[in-house]
Scaffold this motif. Sequence first.
Motif, PDB file in Angstrom:
ATOM      1  N   PRO A   1       2.230   9.686  -0.527  1.00  0.00           N
ATOM      2  CA  PRO A   1       2.319  11.108  -0.873  1.00  0.00           C
ATOM      3  C   PRO A   1       1.572  11.426  -2.174  1.00  0.00           C
ATOM      4  N   SER A   2       0.942  12.579  -2.223  1.00  0.00           N
ATOM      5  CA  SER A   2       0.160  12.964  -3.411  1.00  0.00           C
ATOM      6  C   SER A   2       1.044  13.198  -4.625  1.00  0.00           C
ATOM      7  N   ASP A   3       2.328  13.501  -4.405  1.00  0.00           N
ATOM      8  CA  ASP A   3       3.242  13.724  -5.524  1.00  0.00           C
ATOM      9  C   ASP A   3       4.063  12.476  -5.879  1.00  0.00           C
ATOM     10  N   CYS A   4       3.551  11.321  -5.493  1.00  0.00           N
ATOM     11  CA  CYS A   4       4.213  10.049  -5.792  1.00  0.00           C
ATOM     12  C   CYS A   4       4.146   9.791  -7.300  1.00  0.00           C
ATOM     13  N   THR A   5       5.288   9.465  -7.892  1.00  0.00           N
ATOM     14  CA  THR A   5       5.343   9.223  -9.339  1.00  0.00           C
ATOM     15  C   THR A   5       5.474   7.750  -9.698  1.00  0.00           C
ATOM     16  N   ARG A   6       5.898   6.927  -8.731  1.00  0.00           N
ATOM     17  CA  ARG A   6       6.009   5.483  -8.953  1.00  0.00           C
ATOM     18  C   ARG A   6       5.418   4.770  -7.747  1.00  0.00           C
ATOM     19  N   LYS A   7       4.543   3.805  -8.008  1.00  0.00           N
ATOM     20  CA  LYS A   7       3.884   3.050  -6.940  1.00  0.00           C
ATOM     21  C   LYS A   7       3.926   1.569  -7.264  1.00  0.00           C
ATOM     22  N   ILE A   8       3.864   0.750  -6.219  1.00  0.00           N
ATOM     23  CA  ILE A   8       3.670  -0.686  -6.406  1.00  0.00           C
ATOM     24  C   ILE A   8       2.721  -1.184  -5.329  1.00  0.00           C
TER      25      ILE A   8
ATOM     26  N   LEU B   1      13.123   4.626  -0.165  1.00  0.00           N
ATOM     27  CA  LEU B   1      11.917   3.819   0.049  1.00  0.00           C
ATOM     28  C   LEU B   1      11.323   4.086   1.428  1.00  0.00           C
ATOM     29  N   MET B   2      12.180   4.124   2.441  1.00  0.00           N
ATOM     30  CA  MET B   2      11.695   4.367   3.800  1.00  0.00           C
ATOM     31  C   MET B   2      11.223   5.812   3.968  1.00  0.00           C
ATOM     32  N   LYS B   3      11.959   6.755   3.393  1.00  0.00           N
ATOM     33  CA  LYS B   3      11.652   8.179   3.575  1.00  0.00           C
ATOM     34  C   LYS B   3      10.319   8.556   2.925  1.00  0.00           C
ATOM     35  N   VAL B   4      10.078   8.109   1.692  1.00  0.00           N
ATOM     36  CA  VAL B   4       8.842   8.515   1.019  1.00  0.00           C
ATOM     37  C   VAL B   4       7.622   7.761   1.540  1.00  0.00           C
ATOM     38  N   ASN B   5       7.857   6.739   2.353  1.00  0.00           N
ATOM     39  CA  ASN B   5       6.755   5.979   2.942  1.00  0.00           C
ATOM     40  C   ASN B   5       6.712   6.118   4.459  1.00  0.00           C
ATOM     41  N   THR B   6       7.168   7.269   4.963  1.00  0.00           N
ATOM     42  CA  THR B   6       7.120   7.525   6.399  1.00  0.00           C
ATOM     43  C   THR B   6       5.680   7.395   6.877  1.00  0.00           C
TER      44      THR B   6
ATOM     45  N   ILE C   1       3.990   4.718   6.678  1.00  0.00           N
ATOM     46  CA  ILE C   1       3.435   3.541   6.006  1.00  0.00           C
ATOM     47  C   ILE C   1       4.317   2.329   6.282  1.00  0.00           C
ATOM     48  N   ILE C   2       5.636   2.502   6.090  1.00  0.00           N
ATOM     49  CA  ILE C   2       6.593   1.435   6.357  1.00  0.00           C
ATOM     50  C   ILE C   2       7.338   1.798   7.635  1.00  0.00           C
ATOM     51  N   ASN C   3       7.355   0.881   8.597  1.00  0.00           N
ATOM     52  CA  ASN C   3       8.064   1.156   9.845  1.00  0.00           C
ATOM     53  C   ASN C   3       9.537   0.762   9.708  1.00  0.00           C
ATOM     54  N   THR C   4      10.330   1.038  10.727  1.00  0.00           N
ATOM     55  CA  THR C   4      11.768   0.783  10.648  1.00  0.00           C
ATOM     56  C   THR C   4      12.104  -0.699  10.503  1.00  0.00           C
ATOM     57  N   ALA C   5      11.205  -1.570  10.890  1.00  0.00           N
ATOM     58  CA  ALA C   5      11.414  -3.010  10.715  1.00  0.00           C
ATOM     59  C   ALA C   5      11.002  -3.461   9.317  1.00  0.00           C
ATOM     60  N   CYS C   6      10.471  -2.537   8.537  1.00  0.00           N
ATOM     61  CA  CYS C   6      10.002  -2.801   7.181  1.00  0.00           C
ATOM     62  C   CYS C   6       8.934  -3.888   7.135  1.00  0.00           C
ATOM     63  N   ASP C   7       7.947  -3.755   7.984  1.00  0.00           N
ATOM     64  CA  ASP C   7       6.808  -4.668   7.955  1.00  0.00           C
ATOM     65  C   ASP C   7       5.908  -4.270   6.798  1.00  0.00           C
ATOM     66  N   LEU C   8       5.759  -5.151   5.825  1.00  0.00           N
ATOM     67  CA  LEU C   8       4.923  -4.880   4.660  1.00  0.00           C
ATOM     68  C   LEU C   8       3.652  -5.707   4.748  1.00  0.00           C
ATOM     69  N   HIS C   9       2.593  -5.215   4.152  1.00  0.00           N
ATOM     70  CA  HIS C   9       1.301  -5.896   4.211  1.00  0.00           C
ATOM     71  C   HIS C   9       0.811  -6.183   2.799  1.00  0.00           C
ATOM     72  N   LEU C  10       0.495  -7.438   2.527  1.00  0.00           N
ATOM     73  CA  LEU C  10       0.009  -7.835   1.210  1.00  0.00           C
ATOM     74  C   LEU C  10      -1.122  -6.930   0.752  1.00  0.00           C
ATOM     75  N   GLY C  11      -1.052  -6.508  -0.497  1.00  0.00           N
ATOM     76  CA  GLY C  11      -2.091  -5.672  -1.078  1.00  0.00           C
ATOM     77  C   GLY C  11      -1.940  -4.195  -0.777  1.00  0.00           C
ATOM     78  N   GLU C  12      -1.016  -3.845   0.109  1.00  0.00           N
ATOM     79  CA  GLU C  12      -0.793  -2.445   0.458  1.00  0.00           C
ATOM     80  C   GLU C  12      -0.051  -1.760  -0.696  1.00  0.00           C
ATOM     81  N   GLU C  13      -0.433  -0.528  -0.988  1.00  0.00           N
ATOM     82  CA  GLU C  13       0.244   0.243  -2.017  1.00  0.00           C
ATOM     83  C   GLU C  13       1.281   1.133  -1.354  1.00  0.00           C
ATOM     84  N   ILE C  14       2.500   1.131  -1.918  1.00  0.00           N
ATOM     85  CA  ILE C  14       3.554   1.996  -1.407  1.00  0.00           C
ATOM     86  C   ILE C  14       4.129   2.825  -2.541  1.00  0.00           C
TER      87      ILE C  14
END
Length: 136
Positions: free
Chosen positions: A23-30, A52-57, A59-72
């Motif tokens: 989101p363009s109004d994201c204030t904290r990222k990792i 975490l899940m809501k602001v990354n709709t 990007i992060i699926n319900t299984a919480c599959d994360l990808h190295l180097g991805e910014e959330i």
Amino acid sequence: MQTSFFTRLAALAALASVVVAIPSDCTRKITIKPGDTCATISAQHKVSTYQLMKVNTGIINTACDLHLGEEICLGIKDKDCVDTHVVKAHEDCTEIAKAAGIPLSTLYANNPNVKKHCSNLYAKEVLCTSKHIYSY
């Protein structure tokens, strides 16, 4: 006129490569590092599991599959609950709300993923325990 198999395949490949932006109004990222999970990120960065899940709709699926180097995103402007509680085994919503000094209704409002009577609460889940009610 029929499109060729290769034209359709190229179109599908282009769709598959669409990147969902944070989101363009994201204030904290990792950026995702080895060993990161939704649970560890939520606990370490004081962000509820729901937020975490809501602001990354998308990007992060319900299984919480994360990808190295991805910014959330961890929080968005004016909707970033940093008052959190990591659930311990056998805790219930009433005692969590009481310890946080908030009404049970506020705990439920800030954590809409938690069902009535805490029937789906699990150990290591991170809940928003703010006195302020956030809407997403």
